[in-house]
Write a protein that holds these residues in place. Sequence first.
Motif, PDB file in Angstrom:
ATOM      1  N   LEU A   1      34.574  35.669  34.391  1.00  0.00           N
ATOM      2  CA  LEU A   1      34.648  34.682  35.060  1.00  0.00           C
ATOM      3  C   LEU A   1      35.647  33.486  34.935  1.00  0.00           C
ATOM      4  O   LEU A   1      35.725  32.708  35.749  1.00  0.00           O
ATOM      5  CB  LEU A   1      33.248  34.164  34.336  1.00  0.00           C
ATOM      6  N   ARG A   2      36.266  33.470  33.714  1.00  0.00           N
ATOM      7  CA  ARG A   2      37.423  32.592  33.548  1.00  0.00           C
ATOM      8  C   ARG A   2      38.492  33.159  34.330  1.00  0.00           C
ATOM      9  O   ARG A   2      39.162  32.137  34.920  1.00  0.00           O
ATOM     10  CB  ARG A   2      37.705  32.705  31.855  1.00  0.00           C
ATOM     11  N   GLY A   3      38.538  34.369  34.688  1.00  0.00           N
ATOM     12  CA  GLY A   3      39.435  34.993  35.688  1.00  0.00           C
ATOM     13  C   GLY A   3      39.666  34.395  37.162  1.00  0.00           C
ATOM     14  O   GLY A   3      40.533  34.333  37.841  1.00  0.00           O
TER      15      GLY A   3
ATOM     16  N   SER B   1      39.199  31.340  38.003  1.00  0.00           N
ATOM     17  CA  SER B   1      40.312  30.223  38.241  1.00  0.00           C
ATOM     18  C   SER B   1      41.701  30.479  38.144  1.00  0.00           C
ATOM     19  O   SER B   1      42.452  29.890  38.793  1.00  0.00           O
ATOM     20  CB  SER B   1      39.843  29.119  36.923  1.00  0.00           C
ATOM     21  N   ASP B   2      41.938  31.541  37.039  1.00  0.00           N
ATOM     22  CA  ASP B   2      43.256  32.076  37.147  1.00  0.00           C
ATOM     23  C   ASP B   2      43.649  32.663  38.386  1.00  0.00           C
ATOM     24  O   ASP B   2      44.992  32.222  38.932  1.00  0.00           O
ATOM     25  CB  ASP B   2      43.184  33.214  36.184  1.00  0.00           C
ATOM     26  N   LEU B   3      43.052  33.146  39.350  1.00  0.00           N
ATOM     27  CA  LEU B   3      43.272  33.783  40.529  1.00  0.00           C
ATOM     28  C   LEU B   3      43.426  32.637  41.602  1.00  0.00           C
ATOM     29  O   LEU B   3      44.423  32.741  42.610  1.00  0.00           O
ATOM     30  CB  LEU B   3      42.305  34.782  40.965  1.00  0.00           C
ATOM     31  N   ARG B   4      42.898  31.636  41.509  1.00  0.00           N
ATOM     32  CA  ARG B   4      42.897  30.585  42.423  1.00  0.00           C
ATOM     33  C   ARG B   4      44.159  29.707  42.289  1.00  0.00           C
ATOM     34  O   ARG B   4      44.663  29.019  43.109  1.00  0.00           O
ATOM     35  CB  ARG B   4      41.886  29.808  42.556  1.00  0.00           C
ATOM     36  N   MET B   5      44.679  29.737  41.007  1.00  0.00           N
ATOM     37  CA  MET B   5      45.879  28.961  40.515  1.00  0.00           C
ATOM     38  C   MET B   5      47.209  29.413  40.766  1.00  0.00           C
ATOM     39  O   MET B   5      48.098  28.966  41.004  1.00  0.00           O
ATOM     40  CB  MET B   5      45.717  28.163  39.011  1.00  0.00           C
ATOM     41  N   THR B   6      47.165  30.801  40.441  1.00  0.00           N
ATOM     42  CA  THR B   6      48.261  31.616  40.514  1.00  0.00           C
ATOM     43  C   THR B   6      48.931  31.988  42.011  1.00  0.00           C
ATOM     44  O   THR B   6      48.063  32.025  43.086  1.00  0.00           O
ATOM     45  CB  THR B   6      48.103  33.109  39.872  1.00  0.00           C
ATOM     46  N   PRO B   7      50.130  32.004  42.200  1.00  0.00           N
ATOM     47  CA  PRO B   7      50.855  32.354  43.446  1.00  0.00           C
ATOM     48  C   PRO B   7      50.722  33.677  43.850  1.00  0.00           C
ATOM     49  O   PRO B   7      51.003  34.263  44.918  1.00  0.00           O
ATOM     50  CB  PRO B   7      52.416  31.890  43.373  1.00  0.00           C
ATOM     51  N   VAL B   8      50.576  34.329  42.648  1.00  0.00           N
ATOM     52  CA  VAL B   8      50.201  36.120  42.894  1.00  0.00           C
ATOM     53  C   VAL B   8      49.220  36.451  42.438  1.00  0.00           C
ATOM     54  O   VAL B   8      48.869  36.736  41.000  1.00  0.00           O
ATOM     55  CB  VAL B   8      51.531  36.850  42.233  1.00  0.00           C
ATOM     56  N   PRO B   9      47.856  36.600  43.149  1.00  0.00           N
ATOM     57  CA  PRO B   9      46.597  36.616  42.652  1.00  0.00           C
ATOM     58  C   PRO B   9      46.225  38.128  42.262  1.00  0.00           C
ATOM     59  O   PRO B   9      45.656  38.461  41.201  1.00  0.00           O
ATOM     60  CB  PRO B   9      45.615  36.542  43.788  1.00  0.00           C
TER      61      PRO B   9
ATOM     62  N   GLN C   1      48.827  39.955  40.575  1.00  0.00           N
ATOM     63  CA  GLN C   1      49.017  39.927  39.296  1.00  0.00           C
ATOM     64  C   GLN C   1      48.058  39.392  38.183  1.00  0.00           C
ATOM     65  O   GLN C   1      47.688  40.153  37.137  1.00  0.00           O
ATOM     66  CB  GLN C   1      50.295  39.655  38.673  1.00  0.00           C
ATOM     67  N   ALA C   2      47.612  38.300  38.607  1.00  0.00           N
ATOM     68  CA  ALA C   2      46.632  37.501  37.657  1.00  0.00           C
ATOM     69  C   ALA C   2      45.425  38.383  37.471  1.00  0.00           C
ATOM     70  O   ALA C   2      44.579  38.648  36.462  1.00  0.00           O
ATOM     71  CB  ALA C   2      46.053  36.185  38.314  1.00  0.00           C
ATOM     72  N   LEU C   3      44.876  39.223  38.618  1.00  0.00           N
ATOM     73  CA  LEU C   3      43.588  40.079  38.455  1.00  0.00           C
ATOM     74  C   LEU C   3      43.979  41.295  37.603  1.00  0.00           C
ATOM     75  O   LEU C   3      43.113  41.550  36.601  1.00  0.00           O
ATOM     76  CB  LEU C   3      43.271  40.605  39.983  1.00  0.00           C
TER      77      LEU C   3
ATOM     78  N   MET D   1      46.010  40.980  34.912  1.00  0.00           N
ATOM     79  CA  MET D   1      45.892  40.515  33.488  1.00  0.00           C
ATOM     80  C   MET D   1      44.594  40.310  33.252  1.00  0.00           C
ATOM     81  O   MET D   1      44.157  40.683  31.751  1.00  0.00           O
ATOM     82  CB  MET D   1      46.699  39.437  33.522  1.00  0.00           C
ATOM     83  N   VAL D   2      43.629  40.031  34.046  1.00  0.00           N
ATOM     84  CA  VAL D   2      42.361  39.603  33.617  1.00  0.00           C
ATOM     85  C   VAL D   2      41.640  40.870  33.432  1.00  0.00           C
ATOM     86  O   VAL D   2      40.882  40.883  32.131  1.00  0.00           O
ATOM     87  CB  VAL D   2      41.636  38.782  34.825  1.00  0.00           C
ATOM     88  N   LEU D   3      41.632  41.856  33.894  1.00  0.00           N
ATOM     89  CA  LEU D   3      40.949  43.183  33.783  1.00  0.00           C
ATOM     90  C   LEU D   3      41.625  43.817  32.579  1.00  0.00           C
ATOM     91  O   LEU D   3      40.788  44.485  31.694  1.00  0.00           O
ATOM     92  CB  LEU D   3      41.162  44.132  35.107  1.00  0.00           C
ATOM     93  N   LEU D   4      42.873  43.711  32.569  1.00  0.00           N
ATOM     94  CA  LEU D   4      43.519  44.106  31.170  1.00  0.00           C
ATOM     95  C   LEU D   4      42.871  43.626  29.697  1.00  0.00           C
ATOM     96  O   LEU D   4      42.647  43.882  28.753  1.00  0.00           O
ATOM     97  CB  LEU D   4      44.925  44.124  31.011  1.00  0.00           C
ATOM     98  N   ARG D   5      42.663  42.032  30.004  1.00  0.00           N
ATOM     99  CA  ARG D   5      42.195  41.398  28.966  1.00  0.00           C
ATOM    100  C   ARG D   5      40.660  41.761  28.540  1.00  0.00           C
ATOM    101  O   ARG D   5      40.120  42.034  27.450  1.00  0.00           O
ATOM    102  CB  ARG D   5      42.235  40.011  29.208  1.00  0.00           C
TER     103      ARG D   5
END
Length: 565
Positions: free
Chosen positions: A322-324, A326-334, A336-338, A340-344
């Motif tokens: 769920l916190r991820g 907002s990460d996807l919406r802020m990053t220029p490379v969604p 990559q952010a996804l 990192m979220v799934l690995l976390r």
Amino acid sequence: MSAYVVLARKWRPRTFDTLVGQEPVVRSLRHALSSGRLSHAFLFTGIRGVGKTTLARLLAMCLNCETGITDAPCGVCPSCSETLSGSNPDILEIDAASRTRVEQMRELLETVRYGAVLSRFKIYILDEVHMLSLAAFNALLKTLEEPPAHVKFIFATTELRKIPATIVSRCQRYDLRRVSREVLQRHFVHILDQEGIAWEEPALAALARAADGSVRDGLTLLDRVAAHGEGGVSFDGVRELLGLTDPQCIEGMARDILSGRGEVLLRTLQEMYEAGQDPELLLGELLQTFHQASRSLLLQRERRSAAGVSLEHLQMVYQVLLRGVSDLRMTPVPHQALEMVLLRAAYLRPIPDLDSFLRGHPAVPGERVVSRGEAEPPGIIRLDTQRPPPPVGAKEADRPAKPSLSGPVDVAPEVGEESPAETWRSWEELVAAAFRVNPTLGLKLKEHVFCVDFPLESDKKAACLRLSLKDAIFGTPRRLEELVRQLLVDLRVKDWRVEVNDPPTAARPETLGEAEMRQERERRDVIRQKVAESPASAMVEKMLGGSLQAVEPLSDNTTRSGGKL
């Protein structure tokens, strides 16, 4: 060839019976129509596509049907047919979003005084009424409160909070709810069967989920999928059109997250990225999967699934995903952010089942923690929250006595005793007895009075009890003297004098309340030290990867009788 009519327009309800998912509102309106208890203004509110404007038109048709005011209009008389076609001159359907100014509202209100041309009532339907300006609302107020008998107002809005309370209070309000997925899916089946269109159940379930409670949105999607699928509604067509992922793939990714298989997750994500999968949609589907898994586990009334996944761990994974968002919406490379979220989420440490741990999980070899009430086997870890036990061989009478001041204490002397003053050996015992005679006074003595001098055993006759006030809660020192003298009379204490002096200039003594709070802090510090030094605490910190922050006794009764961890 005649022009095609989209499903949302073709299947717009023409009677109350065909309105989908709004049974409470329909029932209320039917009762009002049949009983004649009709308001001069109605307000329909709800999300888009749930039937606000349709309900307004149906209500107008019910009010103006030539058979009379009814909850089942005929639908064939000139008034009904013109209402359905939108050509009735006495029913003015106005888009408030395009007439927001006060001048336009005044022009509209000028027509209110004129009667209906062909129908029983002149009805004004204002759609998206929240778009009116504040000045336009103010111009509407007086007319809305006392309109002519031949006028009815019907308002529809998706933003109730933007409408002034003065307007809402003058209307009969009806809240239209979201339509459930099950009802939407049944509605889709009925329409597709009537239209002769083949369908697949998983496709309709996906469309009902995507509609998010809106009938119009659902029918619009259904139209698109039917056209995309060359006349049929299949799950593959829905998946391609909405950008959904194969459910088996989503379930496989969820299992990889719970199993900590990060390498597999990265390979799957790369394949989806190359296939054009939207990262935000993919994350949304994973969130839905873990939400459903948590609900299923909870409804089974178990805390751990057959695969050994605890409810706590599912909640932690959901929180990370769920916190991820907002990460996807802020990053220029969604993408990559996804990753990192799934690995976390994949490398979260599994959360232990604390209930099972407290019931008997081994802390260190040869030791275990037991629940309250269990027999204590050798090697139990016990945290005694009382004062240290008396020396071996000490008698019960040697234990120090300390009466509780948290409430009335039954220590007052019995009637008929000749020398009850012998009972009170300390200020603490005297205040404890005051709780029984006068609880309010006892509490004030405990919290707001210092005892400067208490009579000794040898000075009981003509002894002096010297007190001092912490603050002005008693008003004056004389008032405190009177109250304490009366307390001594009630306790049958004779020959005692009471003096109330100014607080000592040196370090003042503690009130009993302050002393009790200090002792409680010291007791908690001792408990915390014991917990911090216990092997069980070290093991829990290691398992959870955290540190001890605070210690709270379970309850007063538990801590006074010797708590167990």
